[in-house]
Scaffold this motif. Structure first.
Motif, PDB file in Angstrom:
ATOM      1  N   LYS A  92      38.141  39.133  56.261  1.00  0.00           N
ATOM      2  CA  LYS A  92      38.479  39.109  54.839  1.00  0.00           C
ATOM      3  C   LYS A  92      38.395  37.685  54.294  1.00  0.00           C
ATOM      4  O   LYS A  92      38.453  36.711  55.036  1.00  0.00           O
ATOM      5  N   LYS A  93      38.277  37.594  52.959  1.00  0.00           N
ATOM      6  CA  LYS A  93      38.300  36.312  52.271  1.00  0.00           C
ATOM      7  C   LYS A  93      39.600  36.191  51.487  1.00  0.00           C
ATOM      8  O   LYS A  93      40.128  37.176  50.960  1.00  0.00           O
ATOM      9  N   TYR A  94      40.085  34.953  51.368  1.00  0.00           N
ATOM     10  CA  TYR A  94      41.370  34.716  50.714  1.00  0.00           C
ATOM     11  C   TYR A  94      41.257  33.573  49.709  1.00  0.00           C
ATOM     12  O   TYR A  94      40.359  32.722  49.803  1.00  0.00           O
ATOM     13  N   LEU A  95      42.206  33.571  48.775  1.00  0.00           N
ATOM     14  CA  LEU A  95      42.309  32.512  47.779  1.00  0.00           C
ATOM     15  C   LEU A  95      43.698  31.898  47.868  1.00  0.00           C
ATOM     16  O   LEU A  95      44.704  32.615  47.921  1.00  0.00           O
ATOM     17  N   LEU A  96      43.763  30.573  47.885  1.00  0.00           N
ATOM     18  CA  LEU A  96      45.021  29.839  48.015  1.00  0.00           C
ATOM     19  C   LEU A  96      45.301  29.059  46.738  1.00  0.00           C
ATOM     20  O   LEU A  96      44.425  28.371  46.212  1.00  0.00           O
ATOM     21  N   VAL A  97      46.533  29.172  46.249  1.00  0.00           N
ATOM     22  CA  VAL A  97      46.966  28.494  45.035  1.00  0.00           C
ATOM     23  C   VAL A  97      48.191  27.638  45.348  1.00  0.00           C
ATOM     24  O   VAL A  97      49.093  28.091  46.063  1.00  0.00           O
ATOM     25  N   LEU A 118      43.476  24.673  44.361  1.00  0.00           N
ATOM     26  CA  LEU A 118      42.946  26.031  44.249  1.00  0.00           C
ATOM     27  C   LEU A 118      41.693  26.126  45.096  1.00  0.00           C
ATOM     28  O   LEU A 118      40.714  25.416  44.852  1.00  0.00           O
ATOM     29  N   VAL A 119      41.739  26.986  46.103  1.00  0.00           N
ATOM     30  CA  VAL A 119      40.611  27.143  47.032  1.00  0.00           C
ATOM     31  C   VAL A 119      40.324  28.629  47.199  1.00  0.00           C
ATOM     32  O   VAL A 119      41.228  29.412  47.515  1.00  0.00           O
ATOM     33  N   LYS A 133      39.019  25.991  54.805  1.00  0.00           N
ATOM     34  CA  LYS A 133      37.672  25.735  54.311  1.00  0.00           C
ATOM     35  C   LYS A 133      37.377  26.784  53.249  1.00  0.00           C
ATOM     36  O   LYS A 133      37.919  27.883  53.288  1.00  0.00           O
ATOM     37  N   GLY A 134      36.527  26.442  52.321  1.00  0.00           N
ATOM     38  CA  GLY A 134      36.190  27.392  51.280  1.00  0.00           C
ATOM     39  C   GLY A 134      35.632  26.678  50.068  1.00  0.00           C
ATOM     40  O   GLY A 134      35.199  25.529  50.153  1.00  0.00           O
ATOM     41  N   GLN A 135      35.656  27.365  48.937  1.00  0.00           N
ATOM     42  CA  GLN A 135      35.172  26.810  47.686  1.00  0.00           C
ATOM     43  C   GLN A 135      36.349  26.145  46.975  1.00  0.00           C
ATOM     44  O   GLN A 135      37.271  26.814  46.515  1.00  0.00           O
ATOM     45  N   VAL A 136      36.317  24.814  46.894  1.00  0.00           N
ATOM     46  CA  VAL A 136      37.407  24.078  46.248  1.00  0.00           C
ATOM     47  C   VAL A 136      37.193  24.122  44.737  1.00  0.00           C
ATOM     48  O   VAL A 136      36.302  23.465  44.204  1.00  0.00           O
ATOM     49  N   LEU A 137      38.038  24.879  44.057  1.00  0.00           N
ATOM     50  CA  LEU A 137      37.951  25.000  42.605  1.00  0.00           C
ATOM     51  C   LEU A 137      38.784  23.934  41.907  1.00  0.00           C
ATOM     52  O   LEU A 137      38.459  23.516  40.793  1.00  0.00           O
TER      53      LEU A 137
END
Length: 207
Positions: A92-97, A118-119, A133-137
Motif C-alpha cells: 500500500k501507499k501512504y501519506l504523512l502529514v 507533507l509526503v 521516502k516518497g513525493q515531498v509535497l
C-alpha cells in the motif's frame, strides 16, 4: 599469574563501565525524562505511529523537555524525525502529514493548520522500517513555536492513499503553509480517516 588475572579483571571492568557510559549518553538523563500527555491530548494518539528524534528517542504522545536543551534542539538543530508504522501494509501507499493546529497560539489558532511536512506515495515497506521516502509535497520545517505562545501540539497523521490517486497541493496551497484547510485537502483526495495519529507538545525554548 595472580597479578595477570587481576589486571585482566580490572581491564574488563573498565571496558564494561565505559560501554555503559557510552550507551547512557544516547539516552535522556533520569532527571530529564519525557512526560506522557494526558487527558484529551493523549486521546489523539492511536495506531502505534512512532516518531523518533536523535537522543530523545520516541516522542509520540509526550512533552518535549526543556532540559538538555531539547526544546531548542528540536527547533533549531534536528532535521526530520524517523517515522515508523509497524502495521503498514507492504503493498500500500501512504501519506504523512505534520501540522501545528495551534498557530500562532492554542488560545488563538487563527492560522491553523500550519503545515510543517507533507509526503505522499510512501510505501508500506518503507514505513515499517521508518525510512520515509516518497513525493515531498512540503519540505520538513522544524517545530518552532513563537515566544510567549505556550505549548503547541505537533500532530502527525498517517493516511492510506486510494489506489492510483495522484496527490498534489493546489497553487494556492503551495503559496503558503499557514491557515491550511487540511480537512478540505483530505476530502478532496478521499483520504478518509487516518490509519494512525500521534502528537508531541513543545514550546519556545526561551520561555
Amino acid at each position: 599469574m595472580k597479578l595477570l588475572a587481576a589486571l585482566l579483571a580490572a581491564s574488563l571492568l573498565s571496558t564494561t563501565a565505559y560501554g555503559a557510559q557510552a550507551s547512557w549518553q544516547h539516552k535522556p538523563a533520569q532527571s530529564c525524562l519525557l512526560q506522557p500527555l494526558s487527558g484529551a491530548d493523549s486521546k489523539f494518539c492511536r495506531g502505534d505511529l512512532e516518531v523518533i528524534y536523535p537522543e530523545l528517542g520516541e516522542v509520540g504522545c509526550k512533552h518535549i523537555p526543556q532540559c538538555q536543551q531539547y526544546q531548542r534542539r528540536i527547533s533549531r538543530d534536528w532535521g526530520s524525525p524517523r517515522v515508523q508504522y509497524p502495521r503498514a501494509e507492504k503493498d500500500k501507499k501512504y501519506l504523512l502529514v505534520l501540522v501545528d493546529p495551534d498557530a500562532p497560539s492554542r488560545a488563538n489558532p487563527r492560522n491553523r493548520f500550519w503545515r510543517h511536512w507533507l509526503v505522499s506515495d510512501i510505501s508500506g515497506a518503507d514505513l515499517r522500517t521508518g525510512d520515509i521516502k516518497g513525493q515531498v509535497l512540503t519540505a520538513y520545517s522544524r517545530p518552532s513555536p513563537p515566544p510567549g505562545t505556550g505549548y503547541h501540539r505537533y500532530q502527525l497523521l498517517l493516511y492510506q492513499q486510494p489506489a492510483h490517486e495522484a496527490i498534489a497541493l493546489s497553487p494556492a496551497e503551495q503559496g503558503r503553509r499557514g491557515a491550511w484547510p487540511m480537512e478540505s485537502f483530505v476530502e478532496r483526495f478521499q483520504l478518509g480517516s487516518p490509519v494512525a495519529s500521534t502528537q508531541f507538545l513543545t514550546k519556545h525554548y526561551e520561555d
